[in-house]
Design a protein around this motif. Structure first.
Motif, PDB file in Angstrom:
ATOM      1  N   ARG A 203       0.856  -1.184   0.000  1.00  0.00           N
ATOM      2  CA  ARG A 203       0.000   0.000   0.000  1.00  0.00           C
ATOM      3  C   ARG A 203       0.894   1.236   0.000  1.00  0.00           C
ATOM      4  NH1 ARG A 203      -2.873  -3.686  -0.667  1.00  0.00           N
ATOM      5  NH2 ARG A 203      -4.926  -4.086   0.206  1.00  0.00           N
ATOM      6  N   ARG A 204       0.400   2.292  -0.631  1.00  0.00           N
ATOM      7  CA  ARG A 204       1.087   3.574  -0.572  1.00  0.00           C
ATOM      8  C   ARG A 204       0.274   4.485   0.337  1.00  0.00           C
ATOM      9  NH1 ARG A 204       5.284   5.193  -3.224  1.00  0.00           N
ATOM     10  NH2 ARG A 204       4.953   3.913  -5.061  1.00  0.00           N
ATOM     11  N   CYS A 205       0.966   5.164   1.232  1.00  0.00           N
ATOM     12  CA  CYS A 205       0.298   6.081   2.150  1.00  0.00           C
ATOM     13  C   CYS A 205      -0.202   7.293   1.366  1.00  0.00           C
ATOM     14  CB  CYS A 205       1.267   6.514   3.249  1.00  0.00           C
ATOM     15  SG  CYS A 205       0.541   7.683   4.418  1.00  0.00           S
ATOM     16  N   ARG A 206      -1.458   7.623   1.554  1.00  0.00           N
ATOM     17  CA  ARG A 206      -2.025   8.780   0.856  1.00  0.00           C
ATOM     18  C   ARG A 206      -1.529  10.091   1.450  1.00  0.00           C
ATOM     19  NH1 ARG A 206      -7.398   5.600   0.180  1.00  0.00           N
ATOM     20  NH2 ARG A 206      -7.221   5.012  -2.010  1.00  0.00           N
ATOM     21  N   SER A 207      -1.030  10.060   2.676  1.00  0.00           N
ATOM     22  CA  SER A 207      -0.536  11.292   3.319  1.00  0.00           C
ATOM     23  C   SER A 207       0.908  11.584   2.936  1.00  0.00           C
ATOM     24  CB  SER A 207      -0.651  11.184   4.841  1.00  0.00           C
ATOM     25  OG  SER A 207      -2.000  11.064   5.210  1.00  0.00           O
TER      26      SER A 207
ATOM     27  N   VAL B  18       4.098   3.008   8.361  1.00  0.00           N
ATOM     28  CA  VAL B  18       5.224   2.944   9.290  1.00  0.00           C
ATOM     29  C   VAL B  18       6.032   4.239   9.289  1.00  0.00           C
ATOM     30  CG1 VAL B  18       5.422   0.429   9.155  1.00  0.00           C
ATOM     31  CG2 VAL B  18       6.782   1.856   7.614  1.00  0.00           C
ATOM     32  N   PHE B  19       5.785   5.111   8.315  1.00  0.00           N
ATOM     33  CA  PHE B  19       6.540   6.359   8.203  1.00  0.00           C
ATOM     34  C   PHE B  19       5.861   7.520   8.914  1.00  0.00           C
ATOM     35  CE2 PHE B  19       7.632   3.688   4.596  1.00  0.00           C
ATOM     36  CZ  PHE B  19       9.013   3.647   4.713  1.00  0.00           C
ATOM     37  N   CYS B  20       4.531   7.635   8.753  1.00  0.00           N
ATOM     38  CA  CYS B  20       3.849   8.802   9.333  1.00  0.00           C
ATOM     39  C   CYS B  20       2.728   8.435  10.307  1.00  0.00           C
ATOM     40  CB  CYS B  20       3.318   9.722   8.232  1.00  0.00           C
ATOM     41  SG  CYS B  20       1.868   9.091   7.359  1.00  0.00           S
ATOM     42  N   GLY B  21       2.360   7.159  10.382  1.00  0.00           N
ATOM     43  CA  GLY B  21       1.347   6.724  11.332  1.00  0.00           C
ATOM     44  C   GLY B  21      -0.084   6.839  10.851  1.00  0.00           C
ATOM     45  N   ASP B  22      -0.317   7.386   9.658  1.00  0.00           N
ATOM     46  CA  ASP B  22      -1.681   7.490   9.141  1.00  0.00           C
ATOM     47  C   ASP B  22      -2.195   6.117   8.695  1.00  0.00           C
ATOM     48  OD1 ASP B  22      -1.734  10.177   9.611  1.00  0.00           O
ATOM     49  OD2 ASP B  22      -1.872  10.781   7.513  1.00  0.00           O
ATOM     50  N   ASP B  23      -3.506   6.010   8.622  1.00  0.00           N
ATOM     51  CA  ASP B  23      -4.113   4.775   8.155  1.00  0.00           C
ATOM     52  C   ASP B  23      -3.811   4.573   6.676  1.00  0.00           C
ATOM     53  OD1 ASP B  23      -5.194   4.201  10.631  1.00  0.00           O
ATOM     54  OD2 ASP B  23      -7.149   5.080  10.155  1.00  0.00           O
ATOM     55  N   LEU B  24      -3.576   3.317   6.310  1.00  0.00           N
ATOM     56  CA  LEU B  24      -3.384   2.946   4.910  1.00  0.00           C
ATOM     57  C   LEU B  24      -4.712   2.447   4.353  1.00  0.00           C
ATOM     58  CD1 LEU B  24      -0.047   0.949   5.275  1.00  0.00           C
ATOM     59  CD2 LEU B  24      -0.337   3.231   4.272  1.00  0.00           C
TER      60      LEU B  24
END
Length: 142
Positions: free
Chosen positions: A106-110, A125-131
């Motif tokens: 998955r790619r983080c949208r944030s 794992v980089f910014c903590g936002d939901d994937l």
């Protein structure tokens, strides 16, 4: 070249580790040594699936022992399995019923970083936002 003749000509060392594979846009299975990049194996073209695959001979017939969609070059979804199955059937290679090891990309949208989801923990794992729960690699590569 016939697959059986090709694989039979490989050394035990060459057969000891998985191969890099892609299924190209035409549905053709392409193999390269494991240390090869998937994008190079595909000639830089789009693919239907990609990953790693190992073989074994069983009762005089070649079969896929293990197969994964592990490719950080293409990040194929686990739903790409039918393309792999069809490519293997086309050349007469026995296979499992699906990927023996599934990798969820998955790619983080944030932050737009690529993530490999482990244990169904859909958190970047980089910014903590939901994937996203749905595969979105192509959506954000445009």
């Amino acid at each position: 070249m016939d697959f059986g003749a090709w694989v039979s000509a490989l050394t035990p060392d060459e057969l000891a580790e998985p191969f890099t594979f892609v299924v190209d846009a035409g549905g053709v299975l392409r193999l390269a040594p494991r240390r090869s990049e998937h994008v190079v194996c595909a000639g830089g073209e789009e693919v239907l699936s990609a990953g790693e695959m190992s073989f074994r001979e069983e009762s005089g017939r070649w079969t896929v022992e293990e197969v994964s969609n592990q490719s950080t070059g293409y990040c194929p979804d686990v739903t790409s399995w039918p393309a792999v199955a069809e490519a293997l059937e086309r050349i007469g290679i026995a296979r499992p019923s699906g990927f023996t090891h599934e990798v969820v990309f998955r790619r983080c949208r944030s932050c737009r970083e690529l993530n490999i989801v482990r244990e169904e923990d859909f958190v970047c794992v980089f910014c903590g936002d939901d994937l996203p729960l749905e595969w979105n690699i192509a959506e954000l590569d445009r």
